[in-house]
Design a protein around this motif. Structure first.
Motif, PDB file in Angstrom:
ATOM      1  N   SER A 124     -17.882 -14.046  17.305  1.00  8.09           N
ATOM      2  CA  SER A 124     -18.468 -14.378  16.005  1.00  8.09           C
ATOM      3  C   SER A 124     -18.194 -15.804  15.572  1.00  8.09           C
ATOM      4  CB  SER A 124     -17.931 -13.422  14.928  1.00  8.09           C
ATOM      5  OG  SER A 124     -16.561 -13.701  14.652  1.00  8.09           O
ATOM      6  N   GLN A 125     -17.244 -16.475  16.231  1.00  8.87           N
ATOM      7  CA  GLN A 125     -16.860 -17.830  15.844  1.00  8.87           C
ATOM      8  C   GLN A 125     -16.233 -18.515  17.066  1.00  8.87           C
ATOM      9  OE1 GLN A 125     -13.125 -18.081  15.690  1.00  8.87           O
ATOM     10  NE2 GLN A 125     -13.451 -16.068  16.636  1.00  8.87           N
ATOM     11  N   ASP A 126     -16.021 -19.801  16.964  1.00 13.97           N
ATOM     12  CA  ASP A 126     -15.526 -20.537  18.139  1.00 13.97           C
ATOM     13  C   ASP A 126     -14.176 -21.189  17.888  1.00 13.97           C
ATOM     14  OD1 ASP A 126     -16.216 -22.590  16.443  1.00 13.97           O
ATOM     15  OD2 ASP A 126     -17.868 -23.336  17.685  1.00 13.97           O
ATOM     16  N   GLU A 127     -13.459 -20.738  16.837  1.00 17.90           N
ATOM     17  CA  GLU A 127     -12.167 -21.353  16.532  1.00 17.90           C
ATOM     18  C   GLU A 127     -10.995 -20.560  17.101  1.00 17.90           C
ATOM     19  OE1 GLU A 127      -9.795 -23.229  12.657  1.00 17.90           O
ATOM     20  OE2 GLU A 127     -11.648 -22.060  12.367  1.00 17.90           O
ATOM     21  N   TRP A 128     -11.133 -19.214  17.115  1.00 20.95           N
ATOM     22  CA  TRP A 128     -10.023 -18.354  17.515  1.00 20.95           C
ATOM     23  C   TRP A 128     -10.452 -17.383  18.604  1.00 20.95           C
ATOM     24  CZ3 TRP A 128      -6.089 -20.465  15.106  1.00 20.95           C
ATOM     25  CH2 TRP A 128      -6.272 -21.009  13.836  1.00 20.95           C
ATOM     26  N   GLU A 129      -9.517 -17.041  19.455  1.00 14.80           N
ATOM     27  CA  GLU A 129      -9.769 -16.019  20.477  1.00 14.80           C
ATOM     28  C   GLU A 129      -8.555 -15.080  20.535  1.00 14.80           C
ATOM     29  OE1 GLU A 129     -11.183 -15.404  25.099  1.00 14.80           O
ATOM     30  OE2 GLU A 129     -10.546 -17.391  24.435  1.00 14.80           O
ATOM     31  N   VAL A 130      -8.781 -13.827  20.153  1.00 11.11           N
ATOM     32  CA  VAL A 130      -7.707 -12.833  20.144  1.00 11.11           C
ATOM     33  C   VAL A 130      -7.539 -12.252  21.539  1.00 11.11           C
ATOM     34  CG1 VAL A 130      -6.980 -10.576  19.254  1.00 11.11           C
ATOM     35  CG2 VAL A 130      -8.000 -12.273  17.718  1.00 11.11           C
ATOM     36  N   SER A 131      -6.296 -12.217  21.988  1.00  7.00           N
ATOM     37  CA  SER A 131      -5.947 -11.605  23.270  1.00  7.00           C
ATOM     38  C   SER A 131      -5.107 -10.363  22.975  1.00  7.00           C
ATOM     39  CB  SER A 131      -5.158 -12.594  24.135  1.00  7.00           C
ATOM     40  OG  SER A 131      -4.723 -11.979  25.327  1.00  7.00           O
ATOM     41  N   LEU A 132      -5.616  -9.193  23.357  1.00  5.65           N
ATOM     42  CA  LEU A 132      -5.017  -7.914  22.965  1.00  5.65           C
ATOM     43  C   LEU A 132      -4.139  -7.335  24.061  1.00  5.65           C
ATOM     44  CD1 LEU A 132      -4.963  -5.466  20.951  1.00  5.65           C
ATOM     45  CD2 LEU A 132      -6.943  -4.576  22.214  1.00  5.65           C
ATOM     46  N   PHE A 186     -13.621   3.975  13.486  1.00  8.75           N
ATOM     47  CA  PHE A 186     -12.311   4.598  13.710  1.00  8.75           C
ATOM     48  C   PHE A 186     -12.310   6.035  13.197  1.00  8.75           C
ATOM     49  CE2 PHE A 186     -10.125   0.457  14.482  1.00  8.75           C
ATOM     50  CZ  PHE A 186      -9.394   0.849  15.592  1.00  8.75           C
ATOM     51  N   SER A 187     -12.918   6.249  12.036  1.00  2.00           N
ATOM     52  CA  SER A 187     -12.941   7.595  11.473  1.00  2.00           C
ATOM     53  C   SER A 187     -13.709   8.557  12.367  1.00  2.00           C
ATOM     54  CB  SER A 187     -13.567   7.564  10.082  1.00  2.00           C
ATOM     55  OG  SER A 187     -13.626   8.861   9.540  1.00  2.00           O
ATOM     56  N   GLU A 204      -8.169   6.608  24.822  1.00  2.00           N
ATOM     57  CA  GLU A 204      -9.371   5.904  25.295  1.00  2.00           C
ATOM     58  C   GLU A 204     -10.323   5.575  24.153  1.00  2.00           C
ATOM     59  OE1 GLU A 204     -11.323   7.830  28.512  1.00  2.00           O
ATOM     60  OE2 GLU A 204      -9.534   7.899  29.797  1.00  2.00           O
ATOM     61  N   VAL A 205     -10.520   6.504  23.249  1.00  2.00           N
ATOM     62  CA  VAL A 205     -11.461   6.275  22.145  1.00  2.00           C
ATOM     63  C   VAL A 205     -10.944   5.166  21.239  1.00  2.00           C
ATOM     64  CG1 VAL A 205     -12.538   7.312  20.118  1.00  2.00           C
ATOM     65  CG2 VAL A 205     -12.287   8.650  22.224  1.00  2.00           C
ATOM     66  N   GLU A 206      -9.677   5.250  20.884  1.00  2.00           N
ATOM     67  CA  GLU A 206      -9.075   4.245  20.013  1.00  2.00           C
ATOM     68  C   GLU A 206      -9.107   2.875  20.688  1.00  2.00           C
ATOM     69  OE1 GLU A 206      -4.951   3.856  17.378  1.00  2.00           O
ATOM     70  OE2 GLU A 206      -5.363   5.656  18.561  1.00  2.00           O
ATOM     71  N   SER A 207      -8.793   2.839  21.970  1.00  3.08           N
ATOM     72  CA  SER A 207      -8.788   1.567  22.707  1.00  3.08           C
ATOM     73  C   SER A 207     -10.170   0.944  22.740  1.00  3.08           C
ATOM     74  CB  SER A 207      -8.266   1.790  24.123  1.00  3.08           C
ATOM     75  OG  SER A 207      -6.920   2.195  24.107  1.00  3.08           O
ATOM     76  N   GLU A 208     -11.187   1.779  22.917  1.00  8.81           N
ATOM     77  CA  GLU A 208     -12.557   1.262  22.958  1.00  8.81           C
ATOM     78  C   GLU A 208     -12.928   0.591  21.644  1.00  8.81           C
ATOM     79  OE1 GLU A 208     -16.590   0.812  22.134  1.00  8.81           O
ATOM     80  OE2 GLU A 208     -15.514   2.518  21.240  1.00  8.81           O
ATOM     81  N   TYR A 242      -0.867  -3.818  19.928  1.00 10.92           N
ATOM     82  CA  TYR A 242      -1.418  -2.611  19.312  1.00 10.92           C
ATOM     83  C   TYR A 242      -0.747  -1.389  19.915  1.00 10.92           C
ATOM     84  CZ  TYR A 242      -4.950   0.490  17.282  1.00 10.92           C
ATOM     85  OH  TYR A 242      -5.586   1.473  16.555  1.00 10.92           O
ATOM     86  N   HIS A 243      -0.629  -0.325  19.111  1.00  7.98           N
ATOM     87  CA  HIS A 243       0.159   0.844  19.523  1.00  7.98           C
ATOM     88  C   HIS A 243      -0.640   1.919  20.248  1.00  7.98           C
ATOM     89  CE1 HIS A 243      -1.810   2.688  16.044  1.00  7.98           C
ATOM     90  NE2 HIS A 243      -1.470   3.854  16.564  1.00  7.98           N
ATOM     91  N   GLY A 244      -1.942   1.708  20.486  1.00 11.35           N
ATOM     92  CA  GLY A 244      -2.812   2.814  20.894  1.00 11.35           C
ATOM     93  C   GLY A 244      -3.099   2.955  22.373  1.00 11.35           C
TER      94      GLY A 244
END
Length: 419
Positions: free
Chosen positions: A52-60, A330-331, A36-40, A30-32
């Motif tokens: 929300s689910q147990d199949e995938w885990e996103v690492s940012l 985001f808005s 701080e606000v965007e990252s949060e 991610y480019h942000g």
């Protein structure tokens, strides 16, 4: 401890291990970084999805915006792209053509009501989708325009070229302002094609010929483009706007400080101006220079890398992020336009009657994508230099002809970029 207890503990540990192993990791860039606000907000979406689910885990992993594109290009060359990328809308066709992105396999019914500028479509296929868009306006104050008898334009009846020029001359002659108009000339880079090519398009020209995308001939150096270039140069010759030597601090605060009567600026800058001037603030449509008023469209969007081994998981995350709740967050957090009208109604600023709702209307009515071509990334830099040179006094016709030659040479070297 009994043998039975030990065995039960072993089975329980194995169960937890199996559950953890079942979650496949998805890497995301991610480019942000630094915001701080965007990252949060993006971290909240990742956390919500993972829970929300147990199949995938996103690492940012987040990068500073200034180095993000270079990091992606370097990773692509090293065959080390993450699963999920964000990409600036006008850059997306180049990344798709270069093999960095694959078509985005999401349920497109989810984005039927998204603003057009949020949809990253190349060669007939969806590659990316954004949670927000951005829009620019002529920002001024009611008291200033009314004091000097200048008509307040509307979406239905924007300023004509003649009206706009007359307004600038009137404001200059008051002597109340350092310049009547702030264009943001200190902001180099993508600002130039995003903010200024709409003027060219409203004159009837463009950066490239959009019918073929194989040349800039006639679009960037035809009669309409030359007329635009002469008008553009006259703004600086007549001291109606500061040129390329503008102090960035004046761009940031000059309108609020009273140095400028009108500022061509985006909705990201609107809130601070609104906080200062309240109901006296005006967010006005782009002028019509003869072929309809135009503003830029398209901002950052999410896509799936071409090398992802789990595109279905990456697409599942992007679908999850499309909820109005996150669009509104985001808005509210960074001031950009939510991608849907329903999300806009969840925000303080963009709901019906909200102080920034006009930007949603401007985006719907006037927004035009920058040229949707892999060659745009080169043409944009050529256009930026040409406009800066013309502002600094270079011959209009020679400069535009040279820009066309450079753009066409690049297109030819790349076999037309697939057009």
């Amino acid at each position: 401890m009994t043998r039975t207890t030990l065995l039960a503990g072993t089975i329980l540990a194995a169960t937890f291990a199996t559950g953890a192993a079942a979650q496949t990791e998805l890497s995301m860039w991610y480019h942000g970084a630094g915001n701080e606000v965007e990252s949060e907000i993006i971290n909240r979406i990742v956390s919500d999805f993972n829970g929300s689910q147990d199949e995938w885990e996103v690492s940012l992993q987040s990068f500073p915006e200034g180095s993000y594109n270079d990091s992606v290009i370097a990773a692509a060359l090293a065959d080390n792209l993450p699963d999920i990328l964000d990409v600036d809308g006008p850059v997306m066709p180049n990344w798709a053509w270069s093999g960095y992105l694959q078509p985005l396999q999401i349920d497109e019914s989810l984005i039927e009501d998204f603003l057009p500028g949020t949809k990253g479509i190349w060669d007939g296929e969806l590659y990316s989708i954004g949670l927000w868009d951005a829009a620019v306006a002529m920002i001024s104050r009611r008291s200033i325009l009314e004091e000097h008898g200048i008509r307040i334009p509307t979406l239905e009846e924007p300023w004509t070229r003649e009206e706009f020029d007359a307004a600038l001359v009137t404001l200059k002659e008051t002597g109340d302002f350092a310049y009547p108009l702030d264009l943001g000339m200190s902001a180099a880079g993508e600002w130039y094609p995003y903010a200024f090519s709409p003027f060219l398009q409203s004159f009837g020209g463009d950066i490239v010929d959009r019918e073929s995308y194989t040349t800039a001939e006639g679009a960037l150096n035809g009669d309409a483009a030359i007329e635009f270039g002469e008008w553009w140069q006259s703004l600086f010759e007549r001291d109606l706007a500061p040129g390329t030597s503008q102090d960035p601090a004046d761009r940031d605060g000059g309108f609020i400080d009273g140095k400028y009567a009108i500022s061509w600026n985006g909705n990201w800058a609107a809130k601070s101006i609104l906080d200062e001037f309240g109901e006296d603030t005006l967010f006005l449509p782009a002028p019509d220079f003869g072929n309809g008023p135009v503003i830029g469209a398209s901002s950052w969007q999410f896509g799936v890398s071409a090398t992802s081994e789990h595109p279905e998981g990456a697409a599942a995350f992007i679908e999850f992020a499309l909820q109005d709740e996150y669009l509104a967050a985001f808005s509210d957090g960074i001031g950009l336009i939510p991608a849907t009208s329903t999300a806009a109604e969840m925000t303080e600023n963009y709901k019906e009657g909200g102080p920034l709702a006009v930007f949603y209307e401007l985006s719907e009515a006037q927004a035009k994508l920058r040229p949707v071509s892999p060659g745009y990334v080169v043409a944009a830099k050529v256009f930026e230099k040409a406009l800066a040179d013309i502002a600094n006094g270079a011959d209009v016709v020679d400069t535009l002809d040279a820009a066309v030659d450079e753009i066409d040479s690049n297109i030819e070297r790349n076999s037309g970029y697939g057009h």
